[in-house]
Design a protein around this motif. Structure first.
Motif, short mmCIF file in Angstrom:
data_model
loop_
_atom_site.label_atom_id
_atom_site.label_comp_id
_atom_site.label_asym_id
_atom_site.label_seq_id
_atom_site.Cartn_x
_atom_site.Cartn_y
_atom_site.Cartn_z
N LYS A 1 3.95 7.09 2.69
CA LYS A 1 3.83 5.96 3.63
C LYS A 1 3.75 4.67 2.84
O LYS A 1 2.95 4.53 1.91
N HIS B 1 -5.71 11.98 1.20
CA HIS B 1 -4.48 11.29 0.79
C HIS B 1 -4.67 10.61 -0.56
O HIS B 1 -5.78 10.22 -0.93
N SER C 1 -5.05 4.95 6.63
CA SER C 1 -4.15 6.04 6.21
C SER C 1 -4.28 7.25 7.11
O SER C 1 -3.33 8.02 7.27
N ASN C 2 -5.46 7.44 7.71
CA ASN C 2 -5.70 8.62 8.53
C ASN C 2 -5.30 8.42 9.98
O ASN C 2 -5.45 9.35 10.79
N LEU D 1 -8.95 1.13 3.96
CA LEU D 1 -7.68 1.80 3.66
C LEU D 1 -7.70 3.29 4.03
O LEU D 1 -6.75 3.78 4.63
N PRO D 2 -8.77 4.05 3.73
CA PRO D 2 -8.77 5.46 4.16
C PRO D 2 -8.64 5.61 5.66
O PRO D 2 -7.95 6.51 6.16
N ASN E 1 0.93 5.46 0.06
CA ASN E 1 0.06 6.54 0.53
C ASN E 1 0.84 7.86 0.49
O ASN E 1 1.84 8.01 1.19
N ILE F 1 0.86 -1.19 0.00
CA ILE F 1 0.00 0.00 0.00
C ILE F 1 0.90 1.24 0.00
O ILE F 1 1.76 1.40 0.87
N ILE G 1 -3.98 7.26 -2.34
CA ILE G 1 -3.70 5.88 -1.92
C ILE G 1 -3.79 4.98 -3.14
O ILE G 1 -4.72 5.10 -3.95
N LYS H 1 -7.04 15.96 4.71
CA LYS H 1 -6.56 14.57 4.72
C LYS H 1 -7.07 13.77 3.51
O LYS H 1 -7.50 12.63 3.63
N THR I 1 -2.54 0.73 -4.38
CA THR I 1 -1.98 -0.56 -3.96
C THR I 1 -1.61 -1.40 -5.16
O THR I 1 -2.09 -1.15 -6.28
N TYR J 1 0.80 11.59 1.53
CA TYR J 1 0.07 12.31 2.58
C TYR J 1 -0.40 13.68 2.10
O TYR J 1 0.36 14.46 1.49
#
Length: 562
Positions: free
Chosen positions: A499, A447, A516-517, A512-513, A437, A435, A449, A445, A451, A439
Protein backbone atom coordinates in the motif's frame (compact mmCIF):
# COMPACT_ATOMS: atom_id res chain seq x y z
CA UNK A 1 44.46 -52.56 -60.34
CA UNK A 2 43.80 -56.31 -60.84
CA UNK A 3 43.93 -58.94 -58.12
CA UNK A 4 47.59 -59.95 -58.70
CA UNK A 5 48.92 -56.41 -58.53
CA UNK A 6 47.02 -55.87 -55.29
CA UNK A 7 49.25 -58.48 -53.60
CA UNK A 8 52.80 -57.28 -52.98
CA UNK A 9 55.94 -58.83 -51.53
CA UNK A 10 58.42 -56.33 -50.09
CA UNK A 11 61.99 -57.47 -49.31
CA UNK A 12 64.74 -55.58 -47.57
CA UNK A 13 67.83 -57.09 -49.21
CA UNK A 14 71.29 -55.57 -48.86
CA UNK A 15 73.98 -55.95 -51.53
CA UNK A 16 71.61 -57.60 -54.05
CA UNK A 17 71.31 -60.83 -52.07
CA UNK A 18 68.10 -61.96 -53.80
CA UNK A 19 68.71 -60.62 -57.30
CA UNK A 20 67.63 -63.99 -58.74
CA UNK A 21 64.03 -63.34 -57.72
CA UNK A 22 62.04 -61.76 -60.54
CA UNK A 23 58.33 -61.04 -60.29
CA UNK A 24 56.08 -58.07 -61.05
CA UNK A 25 54.61 -58.24 -57.55
CA UNK A 26 57.98 -58.24 -55.80
CA UNK A 27 59.75 -55.09 -54.68
CA UNK A 28 63.28 -54.99 -53.22
CA UNK A 29 64.73 -52.24 -51.06
CA UNK A 30 68.36 -51.75 -50.01
CA UNK A 31 67.29 -49.94 -46.82
CA UNK A 32 64.57 -50.69 -44.30
CA UNK A 33 63.53 -47.00 -44.25
CA UNK A 34 62.69 -47.14 -47.97
CA UNK A 35 60.59 -50.29 -47.44
CA UNK A 36 58.67 -48.65 -44.58
CA UNK A 37 58.03 -45.47 -46.60
CA UNK A 38 56.79 -47.52 -49.56
CA UNK A 39 54.44 -49.54 -47.35
CA UNK A 40 52.83 -46.46 -45.76
CA UNK A 41 52.55 -44.74 -49.15
CA UNK A 42 50.89 -47.54 -51.13
CA UNK A 43 49.09 -49.66 -48.53
CA UNK A 44 45.67 -48.35 -49.69
CA UNK A 45 46.39 -49.60 -53.23
CA UNK A 46 47.03 -53.22 -52.16
CA UNK A 47 44.97 -55.93 -50.49
CA UNK A 48 47.96 -57.61 -48.82
CA UNK A 49 51.69 -57.22 -48.14
CA UNK A 50 54.24 -59.97 -47.39
CA UNK A 51 57.33 -58.41 -45.79
CA UNK A 52 60.83 -59.90 -45.44
CA UNK A 53 63.10 -58.10 -42.98
CA UNK A 54 66.69 -58.96 -41.91
CA UNK A 55 66.96 -59.82 -38.21
CA UNK A 56 69.40 -57.00 -37.46
CA UNK A 57 66.70 -54.41 -38.41
CA UNK A 58 63.90 -55.74 -36.15
CA UNK A 59 63.88 -52.85 -33.67
CA UNK A 60 63.81 -50.20 -36.38
CA UNK A 61 61.00 -52.00 -38.22
CA UNK A 62 58.85 -52.55 -35.11
CA UNK A 63 59.11 -48.88 -34.07
CA UNK A 64 57.55 -47.84 -37.41
CA UNK A 65 54.26 -49.71 -36.64
CA UNK A 66 53.96 -50.67 -40.33
CA UNK A 67 53.28 -54.26 -39.25
CA UNK A 68 50.03 -53.15 -37.52
CA UNK A 69 48.37 -52.24 -40.85
CA UNK A 70 45.50 -54.55 -41.80
CA UNK A 71 47.05 -55.05 -45.28
CA UNK A 72 50.24 -56.54 -43.80
CA UNK A 73 49.38 -60.27 -43.64
CA UNK A 74 52.80 -61.71 -42.81
CA UNK A 75 56.23 -60.47 -41.67
CA UNK A 76 59.18 -62.87 -42.08
CA UNK A 77 62.37 -62.08 -40.15
CA UNK A 78 65.35 -63.98 -41.58
CA UNK A 79 68.67 -64.68 -39.84
CA UNK A 80 72.09 -66.06 -40.74
CA UNK A 81 72.08 -68.71 -37.98
CA UNK A 82 69.60 -70.69 -35.91
CA UNK A 83 71.04 -69.31 -32.67
CA UNK A 84 69.92 -65.79 -33.61
CA UNK A 85 66.39 -67.07 -34.26
CA UNK A 86 66.13 -68.64 -30.81
CA UNK A 87 67.15 -65.35 -29.14
CA UNK A 88 64.27 -63.30 -30.50
CA UNK A 89 61.57 -65.80 -31.50
CA UNK A 90 60.06 -66.27 -28.03
CA UNK A 91 59.60 -62.54 -27.32
CA UNK A 92 58.35 -61.44 -30.74
CA UNK A 93 55.89 -64.33 -31.17
CA UNK A 94 53.91 -62.97 -28.21
CA UNK A 95 53.55 -59.57 -29.89
CA UNK A 96 51.81 -60.68 -33.11
CA UNK A 97 50.84 -63.87 -34.90
CA UNK A 98 51.98 -62.24 -38.18
CA UNK A 99 55.66 -62.77 -37.31
CA UNK A 100 57.53 -65.72 -38.89
CA UNK A 101 61.20 -66.61 -38.40
CA UNK A 102 63.49 -68.49 -40.79
CA UNK A 103 67.05 -68.79 -41.99
CA UNK A 104 68.33 -66.58 -44.75
CA UNK A 105 68.87 -69.66 -46.92
CA UNK A 106 65.13 -70.43 -46.82
CA UNK A 107 63.90 -66.99 -47.92
CA UNK A 108 64.20 -67.52 -51.67
CA UNK A 109 62.28 -70.82 -51.56
CA UNK A 110 59.52 -69.30 -49.42
CA UNK A 111 59.07 -66.37 -51.80
CA UNK A 112 58.99 -68.57 -54.91
CA UNK A 113 56.49 -70.92 -53.24
CA UNK A 114 54.26 -67.95 -52.41
CA UNK A 115 54.30 -66.84 -56.04
CA UNK A 116 53.31 -70.31 -57.25
CA UNK A 117 50.56 -70.73 -54.66
CA UNK A 118 49.30 -67.25 -55.52
CA UNK A 119 48.83 -68.34 -59.13
CA UNK A 120 47.14 -71.61 -58.21
CA UNK A 121 44.90 -70.10 -55.53
CA UNK A 122 43.95 -67.02 -57.52
CA UNK A 123 40.24 -66.37 -57.98
CA UNK A 124 40.85 -65.59 -61.71
CA UNK A 125 40.11 -68.31 -64.32
CA UNK A 126 43.09 -70.63 -64.91
CA UNK A 127 43.80 -69.75 -68.53
CA UNK A 128 46.92 -70.47 -70.56
CA UNK A 129 48.60 -67.21 -69.59
CA UNK A 130 48.35 -68.09 -65.87
CA UNK A 131 49.79 -71.56 -66.43
CA UNK A 132 52.54 -70.16 -68.64
CA UNK A 133 53.43 -67.66 -65.96
CA UNK A 134 53.61 -70.40 -63.33
CA UNK A 135 55.73 -72.68 -65.57
CA UNK A 136 58.02 -69.82 -66.49
CA UNK A 137 58.52 -68.99 -62.83
CA UNK A 138 59.24 -72.64 -62.04
CA UNK A 139 61.70 -72.81 -64.92
CA UNK A 140 63.58 -69.78 -63.66
CA UNK A 141 63.70 -71.40 -60.21
CA UNK A 142 65.19 -74.61 -61.58
CA UNK A 143 67.71 -72.67 -63.69
CA UNK A 144 68.83 -70.65 -60.68
CA UNK A 145 69.23 -73.86 -58.64
CA UNK A 146 71.31 -75.40 -61.44
CA UNK A 147 73.45 -72.31 -61.53
CA UNK A 148 73.98 -72.34 -57.75
CA UNK A 149 74.76 -76.07 -57.65
CA UNK A 150 76.99 -76.00 -60.75
CA UNK A 151 74.76 -78.51 -62.62
CA UNK A 152 73.91 -78.71 -66.31
CA UNK A 153 70.49 -77.50 -67.46
CA UNK A 154 67.69 -80.01 -67.28
CA UNK A 155 64.07 -79.96 -68.33
CA UNK A 156 61.22 -78.61 -66.21
CA UNK A 157 59.90 -82.16 -66.20
CA UNK A 158 62.73 -83.26 -63.89
CA UNK A 159 62.25 -83.53 -60.15
CA UNK A 160 60.20 -80.74 -58.60
CA UNK A 161 61.78 -78.27 -56.18
CA UNK A 162 59.08 -78.29 -53.53
CA UNK A 163 56.33 -80.46 -52.07
CA UNK A 164 52.78 -80.85 -53.28
CA UNK A 165 50.44 -77.89 -52.92
CA UNK A 166 46.73 -78.43 -52.24
CA UNK A 167 43.73 -76.25 -51.55
CA UNK A 168 42.95 -78.11 -48.31
CA UNK A 169 46.53 -78.09 -47.02
CA UNK A 170 45.40 -76.45 -43.77
CA UNK A 171 43.30 -79.52 -42.92
CA UNK A 172 46.21 -81.96 -43.44
CA UNK A 173 48.15 -83.07 -40.38
CA UNK A 174 51.52 -81.41 -39.89
CA UNK A 175 53.35 -84.75 -39.87
CA UNK A 176 52.63 -84.93 -43.62
CA UNK A 177 53.89 -81.40 -44.30
CA UNK A 178 57.44 -80.31 -45.05
CA UNK A 179 58.98 -78.15 -42.31
CA UNK A 180 60.79 -76.07 -44.96
CA UNK A 181 58.31 -75.34 -47.79
CA UNK A 182 55.14 -76.02 -45.69
CA UNK A 183 53.67 -78.12 -48.54
CA UNK A 184 52.74 -81.85 -48.61
CA UNK A 185 55.89 -83.97 -48.42
CA UNK A 186 57.38 -85.04 -51.76
CA UNK A 187 59.96 -87.84 -51.46
CA UNK A 188 60.07 -87.36 -47.67
CA UNK A 189 63.29 -87.53 -45.71
CA UNK A 190 63.18 -87.89 -41.91
CA UNK A 191 65.78 -86.04 -39.86
CA UNK A 192 67.22 -87.55 -36.67
CA UNK A 193 65.08 -85.09 -34.66
CA UNK A 194 61.96 -86.76 -36.09
CA UNK A 195 60.81 -83.93 -38.38
CA UNK A 196 60.40 -84.57 -42.12
CA UNK A 197 61.47 -82.57 -45.19
CA UNK A 198 61.06 -82.97 -48.94
CA UNK A 199 64.06 -84.49 -50.61
CA UNK A 200 64.44 -81.44 -52.86
CA UNK A 201 64.18 -79.10 -49.85
CA UNK A 202 67.08 -81.00 -48.25
CA UNK A 203 69.08 -80.72 -51.48
CA UNK A 204 68.40 -76.96 -51.61
CA UNK A 205 70.36 -76.39 -48.38
CA UNK A 206 73.82 -75.05 -49.15
CA UNK A 207 76.70 -76.79 -47.49
CA UNK A 208 77.09 -80.27 -46.12
CA UNK A 209 74.52 -79.98 -43.30
CA UNK A 210 70.77 -79.47 -42.94
CA UNK A 211 69.15 -77.28 -40.24
CA UNK A 212 65.65 -78.29 -39.14
CA UNK A 213 63.25 -75.36 -39.58
CA UNK A 214 61.18 -76.55 -36.57
CA UNK A 215 63.72 -77.28 -33.82
CA UNK A 216 66.85 -75.86 -35.59
CA UNK A 217 68.84 -79.09 -34.98
CA UNK A 218 71.71 -79.42 -37.44
CA UNK A 219 72.26 -82.73 -39.27
CA UNK A 220 75.03 -83.76 -41.72
CA UNK A 221 73.54 -84.72 -45.09
CA UNK A 222 75.62 -87.91 -45.28
CA UNK A 223 73.91 -89.21 -42.15
CA UNK A 224 70.50 -89.24 -43.89
CA UNK A 225 69.76 -92.83 -44.96
CA UNK A 226 67.46 -91.68 -47.75
CA UNK A 227 70.47 -90.74 -49.88
CA UNK A 228 72.17 -94.17 -49.53
CA UNK A 229 69.89 -95.74 -52.12
CA UNK A 230 72.19 -98.61 -53.16
CA UNK A 231 72.66 -99.71 -49.58
CA UNK A 232 68.91 -99.37 -49.00
CA UNK A 233 68.17 -101.69 -51.93
CA UNK A 234 70.25 -104.40 -50.22
CA UNK A 235 68.39 -104.13 -46.92
CA UNK A 236 66.00 -106.86 -45.80
CA UNK A 237 63.19 -104.29 -45.52
CA UNK A 238 63.46 -103.38 -49.20
CA UNK A 239 63.75 -107.02 -50.30
CA UNK A 240 60.61 -107.99 -48.36
CA UNK A 241 58.69 -105.12 -49.92
CA UNK A 242 59.68 -106.30 -53.43
CA UNK A 243 58.65 -109.88 -52.63
CA UNK A 244 55.24 -108.75 -51.36
CA UNK A 245 54.71 -106.70 -54.49
CA UNK A 246 55.59 -109.69 -56.75
CA UNK A 247 53.22 -111.95 -54.83
CA UNK A 248 50.38 -109.47 -55.29
CA UNK A 249 51.03 -109.31 -59.03
CA UNK A 250 51.10 -113.12 -59.30
CA UNK A 251 47.82 -113.41 -57.42
CA UNK A 252 46.17 -110.99 -59.86
CA UNK A 253 47.48 -112.94 -62.91
CA UNK A 254 46.50 -116.30 -61.46
CA UNK A 255 42.96 -115.24 -60.64
CA UNK A 256 42.45 -114.07 -64.24
CA UNK A 257 41.93 -110.48 -63.28
CA UNK A 258 45.17 -109.11 -64.66
CA UNK A 259 44.28 -106.47 -67.19
CA UNK A 260 46.18 -104.82 -69.93
CA UNK A 261 48.19 -101.90 -68.63
CA UNK A 262 47.01 -99.64 -71.45
CA UNK A 263 43.38 -100.33 -70.58
CA UNK A 264 44.04 -99.37 -66.99
CA UNK A 265 45.69 -96.17 -68.12
CA UNK A 266 42.81 -95.36 -70.48
CA UNK A 267 40.31 -95.94 -67.72
CA UNK A 268 42.28 -93.70 -65.37
CA UNK A 269 42.53 -91.05 -68.06
CA UNK A 270 38.78 -91.25 -68.55
CA UNK A 271 38.30 -90.56 -64.85
CA UNK A 272 40.77 -87.70 -65.11
CA UNK A 273 38.83 -86.24 -68.05
CA UNK A 274 35.60 -86.55 -66.12
CA UNK A 275 37.24 -84.81 -63.17
CA UNK A 276 38.55 -82.10 -65.50
CA UNK A 277 35.05 -81.58 -66.94
CA UNK A 278 33.68 -81.24 -63.43
CA UNK A 279 36.44 -78.79 -62.58
CA UNK A 280 35.81 -76.80 -65.77
CA UNK A 281 32.11 -76.60 -64.92
CA UNK A 282 33.02 -75.60 -61.37
CA UNK A 283 35.44 -72.97 -62.65
CA UNK A 284 32.73 -71.58 -64.95
CA UNK A 285 30.31 -71.52 -62.05
CA UNK A 286 32.92 -69.78 -59.91
CA UNK A 287 33.55 -67.26 -62.68
CA UNK A 288 29.82 -66.60 -62.91
CA UNK A 289 29.68 -66.21 -59.15
CA UNK A 290 32.63 -63.83 -59.27
CA UNK A 291 30.93 -61.76 -61.95
CA UNK A 292 27.64 -61.79 -60.01
CA UNK A 293 29.38 -60.77 -56.80
CA UNK A 294 31.24 -58.09 -58.70
CA UNK A 295 27.95 -56.68 -60.02
CA UNK A 296 26.41 -56.86 -56.56
CA UNK A 297 29.44 -55.16 -55.09
CA UNK A 298 29.19 -52.42 -57.71
CA UNK A 299 25.49 -51.97 -56.95
CA UNK A 300 26.21 -51.83 -53.22
CA UNK A 301 28.95 -49.30 -53.84
CA UNK A 302 26.54 -47.14 -55.80
CA UNK A 303 23.98 -47.56 -53.00
CA UNK A 304 26.60 -46.51 -50.42
CA UNK A 305 27.48 -43.46 -52.51
CA UNK A 306 23.79 -42.53 -52.78
CA UNK A 307 23.36 -43.00 -49.04
CA UNK A 308 26.45 -40.88 -48.41
CA UNK A 309 25.02 -38.09 -50.55
CA UNK A 310 21.65 -38.43 -48.80
CA UNK A 311 23.32 -38.27 -45.38
CA UNK A 312 25.22 -35.16 -46.45
CA UNK A 313 21.96 -33.55 -47.57
CA UNK A 314 20.31 -34.54 -44.28
CA UNK A 315 23.20 -33.05 -42.32
CA UNK A 316 22.88 -29.83 -44.30
CA UNK A 317 19.12 -29.84 -43.73
CA UNK A 318 19.62 -30.44 -40.00
CA UNK A 319 22.09 -27.58 -39.85
CA UNK A 320 19.62 -25.26 -41.55
CA UNK A 321 16.82 -26.51 -39.29
CA UNK A 322 18.94 -25.83 -36.20
CA UNK A 323 19.67 -22.33 -37.46
CA UNK A 324 15.95 -21.77 -38.06
CA UNK A 325 15.12 -23.11 -34.59
CA UNK A 326 17.67 -20.78 -33.01
CA UNK A 327 16.21 -17.83 -34.92
CA UNK A 328 12.71 -18.88 -33.83
CA UNK A 329 13.89 -19.05 -30.20
CA UNK A 330 15.25 -15.52 -30.45
CA UNK A 331 12.00 -14.32 -32.03
CA UNK A 332 10.05 -16.18 -29.33
CA UNK A 333 12.00 -14.37 -26.61
CA UNK A 334 11.32 -11.05 -28.35
CA UNK A 335 7.62 -11.89 -28.54
CA UNK A 336 7.54 -12.89 -24.86
CA UNK A 337 9.10 -9.56 -23.91
CA UNK A 338 6.61 -7.78 -26.13
CA UNK A 339 3.73 -9.70 -24.54
CA UNK A 340 5.03 -8.84 -21.07
CA UNK A 341 5.29 -5.20 -22.09
CA UNK A 342 1.74 -5.26 -23.46
CA UNK A 343 0.52 -6.95 -20.27
CA UNK A 344 2.12 -4.26 -18.16
CA UNK A 345 0.59 -1.59 -20.36
CA UNK A 346 -2.81 -3.24 -19.98
CA UNK A 347 -2.34 -3.23 -16.23
CA UNK A 348 -1.48 0.45 -16.44
CA UNK A 349 -4.63 1.14 -18.44
CA UNK A 350 -6.80 -0.24 -15.64
CA UNK A 351 -8.88 2.20 -13.60
CA UNK A 352 -6.24 4.12 -11.61
CA UNK A 353 -6.49 5.53 -8.11
CA UNK A 354 -7.17 9.27 -7.84
CA UNK A 355 -6.98 9.76 -4.05
CA UNK A 356 -3.27 9.35 -3.31
CA UNK A 357 -3.81 5.81 -1.98
CA UNK A 358 -2.83 2.80 -4.12
CA UNK A 359 -2.78 -0.90 -3.19
CA UNK A 360 -0.41 -2.80 -5.47
CA UNK A 361 -0.93 -6.58 -5.84
CA UNK A 362 2.25 -8.36 -6.93
CA UNK A 363 1.71 -11.87 -8.33
CA UNK A 364 4.24 -14.63 -9.15
CA UNK A 365 6.53 -13.39 -6.40
CA UNK A 366 8.86 -16.43 -6.48
CA UNK A 367 9.40 -16.17 -10.23
CA UNK A 368 10.01 -12.42 -10.05
CA UNK A 369 12.40 -12.97 -7.15
CA UNK A 370 14.44 -15.48 -9.21
CA UNK A 371 14.49 -13.05 -12.14
CA UNK A 372 15.80 -10.34 -9.83
CA UNK A 373 18.46 -12.60 -8.31
CA UNK A 374 19.64 -13.73 -11.74
CA UNK A 375 19.51 -10.08 -12.92
CA UNK A 376 17.19 -10.97 -15.80
CA UNK A 377 14.78 -8.31 -14.46
CA UNK A 378 16.06 -6.48 -11.40
CA UNK A 379 13.00 -4.28 -10.79
CA UNK A 380 9.27 -4.02 -11.51
CA UNK A 381 6.94 -1.00 -11.77
CA UNK A 382 3.44 -0.61 -10.41
CA UNK A 383 0.61 0.81 -12.50
CA UNK A 384 0.46 4.62 -12.25
CA UNK A 385 -1.86 6.31 -9.74
CA UNK A 386 -2.74 9.96 -8.93
CA UNK A 387 -2.95 12.16 -5.86
CA UNK A 388 -6.24 13.50 -7.30
CA UNK A 389 -7.93 13.71 -10.67
CA UNK A 390 -5.88 16.81 -11.46
CA UNK A 391 -2.99 15.94 -9.16
CA UNK A 392 0.42 14.37 -9.31
CA UNK A 393 0.99 11.23 -11.43
CA UNK A 394 3.26 8.62 -9.87
CA UNK A 395 4.09 4.91 -9.58
CA UNK A 396 6.10 2.62 -7.32
CA UNK A 397 9.30 0.76 -8.28
CA UNK A 398 10.22 -2.44 -6.41
CA UNK A 399 13.63 -4.18 -6.38
CA UNK A 400 12.86 -7.63 -4.96
CA UNK A 401 16.55 -8.45 -4.48
CA UNK A 402 17.45 -4.96 -3.33
CA UNK A 403 19.60 -2.24 -4.80
CA UNK A 404 22.40 0.05 -3.56
CA UNK A 405 22.84 -0.48 0.22
CA UNK A 406 20.10 -3.09 0.34
CA UNK A 407 21.21 -5.31 -2.54
CA UNK A 408 21.08 -8.97 -1.60
CA UNK A 409 19.78 -8.27 1.92
CA UNK A 410 16.58 -6.17 1.65
CA UNK A 411 13.75 -5.38 -0.69
CA UNK A 412 14.09 -1.82 -1.98
CA UNK A 413 10.94 0.28 -2.56
CA UNK A 414 10.90 3.65 -4.34
CA UNK A 415 8.44 6.31 -5.57
CA UNK A 416 8.69 7.54 -9.17
CA UNK A 417 7.09 10.83 -10.24
CA UNK A 418 5.72 10.66 -13.78
CA UNK A 419 4.87 13.27 -16.37
CA UNK A 420 1.17 14.13 -16.01
CA UNK A 421 -1.41 16.20 -17.88
CA UNK A 422 -1.83 18.79 -15.11
CA UNK A 423 1.78 19.33 -14.03
CA UNK A 424 1.60 23.02 -15.00
CA UNK A 425 -1.08 23.62 -12.38
CA UNK A 426 0.73 21.91 -9.51
CA UNK A 427 3.23 23.14 -6.93
CA UNK A 428 6.81 21.98 -7.34
CA UNK A 429 8.91 20.45 -5.91
CA UNK A 430 6.81 17.57 -4.62
CA UNK A 431 7.17 17.61 -0.78
CA UNK A 432 4.48 15.34 0.67
CA UNK A 433 5.44 12.47 2.93
CA UNK A 434 5.12 8.96 1.42
CA UNK A 435 3.96 5.97 3.48
CA UNK A 436 4.84 2.41 2.35
CA UNK A 437 2.95 -0.50 3.90
CA UNK A 438 3.66 -4.24 3.28
CA UNK A 439 0.48 -6.09 4.27
CA UNK A 440 0.45 -8.92 6.78
CA UNK A 441 -2.08 -11.30 5.17
CA UNK A 442 -2.84 -13.09 8.46
CA UNK A 443 -5.20 -12.05 11.25
CA UNK A 444 -2.30 -10.67 13.31
CA UNK A 445 -2.00 -7.66 10.98
CA UNK A 446 1.62 -7.00 11.83
CA UNK A 447 2.21 -4.85 8.78
CA UNK A 448 5.66 -3.55 7.85
CA UNK A 449 5.34 0.28 7.68
CA UNK A 450 7.98 2.78 6.68
CA UNK A 451 7.89 6.40 5.53
CA UNK A 452 10.15 8.91 3.89
CA UNK A 453 9.89 12.62 3.17
CA UNK A 454 11.09 13.86 -0.25
CA UNK A 455 14.32 15.80 -0.56
CA UNK A 456 13.09 18.94 -2.28
CA UNK A 457 16.61 19.60 -3.58
CA UNK A 458 16.69 16.29 -5.50
CA UNK A 459 15.80 16.19 -9.17
CA UNK A 460 13.62 13.17 -8.39
CA UNK A 461 10.93 15.49 -6.95
CA UNK A 462 11.11 18.33 -9.48
CA UNK A 463 8.63 18.69 -12.30
CA UNK A 464 9.21 15.74 -14.71
CA UNK A 465 10.76 16.68 -18.05
CA UNK A 466 10.69 13.11 -19.41
CA UNK A 467 8.20 10.30 -18.98
CA UNK A 468 9.40 9.66 -15.41
CA UNK A 469 11.92 11.01 -12.92
CA UNK A 470 14.66 9.03 -11.17
CA UNK A 471 13.21 6.77 -8.48
CA UNK A 472 13.78 7.72 -4.85
CA UNK A 473 12.70 5.99 -1.66
CA UNK A 474 13.79 3.35 0.89
CA UNK A 475 16.67 0.99 -0.14
CA UNK A 476 16.22 -1.18 2.98
CA UNK A 477 12.45 -1.43 3.14
CA UNK A 478 12.07 -5.09 4.23
CA UNK A 479 14.70 -7.78 5.06
CA UNK A 480 14.83 -10.60 2.49
CA UNK A 481 15.14 -13.10 5.34
CA UNK A 482 11.50 -12.41 6.22
CA UNK A 483 10.21 -12.71 2.65
CA UNK A 484 12.21 -15.87 1.87
CA UNK A 485 10.86 -17.78 4.87
CA UNK A 486 8.50 -20.61 4.05
CA UNK A 487 4.86 -19.80 4.81
CA UNK A 488 5.69 -16.23 5.81
CA UNK A 489 2.73 -13.95 6.54
CA UNK A 490 3.50 -11.40 3.82
CA UNK A 491 3.53 -13.77 0.78
CA UNK A 492 0.52 -16.02 0.35
CA UNK A 493 -0.52 -17.88 -2.80
CA UNK A 494 2.67 -16.50 -4.37
CA UNK A 495 1.29 -12.95 -4.07
CA UNK A 496 1.85 -9.96 -1.82
CA UNK A 497 0.25 -6.51 -1.33
CA UNK A 498 1.97 -3.14 -0.94
CA UNK A 499 0.00 0.00 0.00
CA UNK A 500 1.37 3.40 -1.07
CA UNK A 501 -0.11 6.52 0.59
CA UNK A 502 0.56 10.19 -0.08
CA UNK A 503 0.25 11.87 3.36
CA UNK A 504 -1.47 15.20 2.70
CA UNK A 505 -2.64 15.65 6.31
CA UNK A 506 0.58 14.89 8.15
CA UNK A 507 -0.71 11.77 9.92
CA UNK A 508 1.12 11.31 13.22
CA UNK A 509 3.34 8.31 13.47
CA UNK A 510 1.30 6.82 16.30
CA UNK A 511 -1.77 6.87 14.01
CA UNK A 512 -0.04 5.05 11.15
CA UNK A 513 -0.83 1.54 12.50
CA UNK A 514 -4.49 2.51 12.73
CA UNK A 515 -4.49 3.89 9.20
CA UNK A 516 -2.79 0.74 7.87
CA UNK A 517 -5.34 -1.54 9.53
CA UNK A 518 -8.35 0.20 7.99
CA UNK A 519 -10.49 -1.99 5.76
CA UNK A 520 -9.28 -1.39 2.15
CA UNK A 521 -12.88 -1.97 1.06
CA UNK A 522 -13.91 1.40 2.54
CA UNK A 523 -13.90 4.42 0.31
CA UNK A 524 -10.99 6.83 0.51
CA UNK A 525 -13.25 9.56 1.89
CA UNK A 526 -14.45 7.26 4.69
CA UNK A 527 -10.89 6.20 5.47
CA UNK A 528 -9.80 9.85 5.77
CA UNK A 529 -12.73 10.49 8.14
CA UNK A 530 -11.74 7.57 10.35
CA UNK A 531 -8.14 8.65 10.36
CA UNK A 532 -9.12 12.21 11.26
CA UNK A 533 -11.37 10.94 14.07
CA UNK A 534 -8.50 8.87 15.42
CA UNK A 535 -6.23 11.92 15.30
CA UNK A 536 -8.86 13.96 17.12
CA UNK A 537 -9.29 11.26 19.78
CA UNK A 538 -5.58 11.14 20.32
CA UNK A 539 -5.48 14.96 20.63
CA UNK A 540 -8.31 14.97 23.16
CA UNK A 541 -6.70 12.21 25.14
CA UNK A 542 -3.46 14.13 25.06
CA UNK A 543 -5.21 17.30 26.22
CA UNK A 544 -6.85 15.44 29.11
CA UNK A 545 -3.51 14.03 30.07
CA UNK A 546 -1.92 17.44 29.80
CA UNK A 547 -4.73 19.04 31.90
CA UNK A 548 -4.47 16.33 34.50
CA UNK A 549 -0.74 16.80 34.63
CA UNK A 550 -1.15 20.59 35.08
CA UNK A 551 -3.66 20.14 37.91
CA UNK A 552 -1.41 17.66 39.58
CA UNK A 553 1.51 20.01 39.31
CA UNK A 554 -0.57 22.93 40.66
CA UNK A 555 -1.82 20.88 43.58
CA UNK A 556 1.71 19.83 44.30
CA UNK A 557 2.83 23.47 44.34
CA UNK A 558 -0.06 24.51 46.64
CA UNK A 559 0.66 21.67 48.94
CA UNK A 560 4.27 22.66 49.09
CA UNK A 561 3.40 26.21 50.27
CA UNK A 562 1.00 24.98 52.87
Amino acid sequence: MDEDTRRKTLIMAENGVFDGLINSNLQMFPKVEELIDYGFKFYKDCDSFDLYIPGQHIDQFLSSNLWQLMQVKRVTFYFDSANNILKVQQNLSQISSKFIFCLKAEVENRIRNNFDSGVLNSSKPLDSSCLSSMLENRKRQVQMKQKNLGLHEFSISSQPCVGFNAGNINSIKQIYQCRSCSYILRDPVQLPCGHRLCKTCVENYNGSSVICSECHEETVKQELNRFEMEAHYLTQEHQLAIINCIRNLLNIRINGHFENESEIILRKLQKVYETIDILVDGIQTLNNDVERHSNESRERQELIENLTRTISLLKLTCTKSNSSINEMKIQQEILLHAIESIRQKLEHTQVPSYDGIFIWKIINVQEKMMDAQSERQTSIYSPPFYSSRTGYKMCARLHLNGVDDGQGTHMSLFLVLMKGNHDGMLSWPFNFRIIFNLYDQTDKKQHIIDTFRPDVRSSSFQRPRSEMNIASGIPKFCPLAIIEQANNRYVRDNSMYIKIMVDFSEIPNDVLPFASNLNPGLSAHRQHELIQNEIDNIHRAQQIINTTNVQNISQTIVDSYL
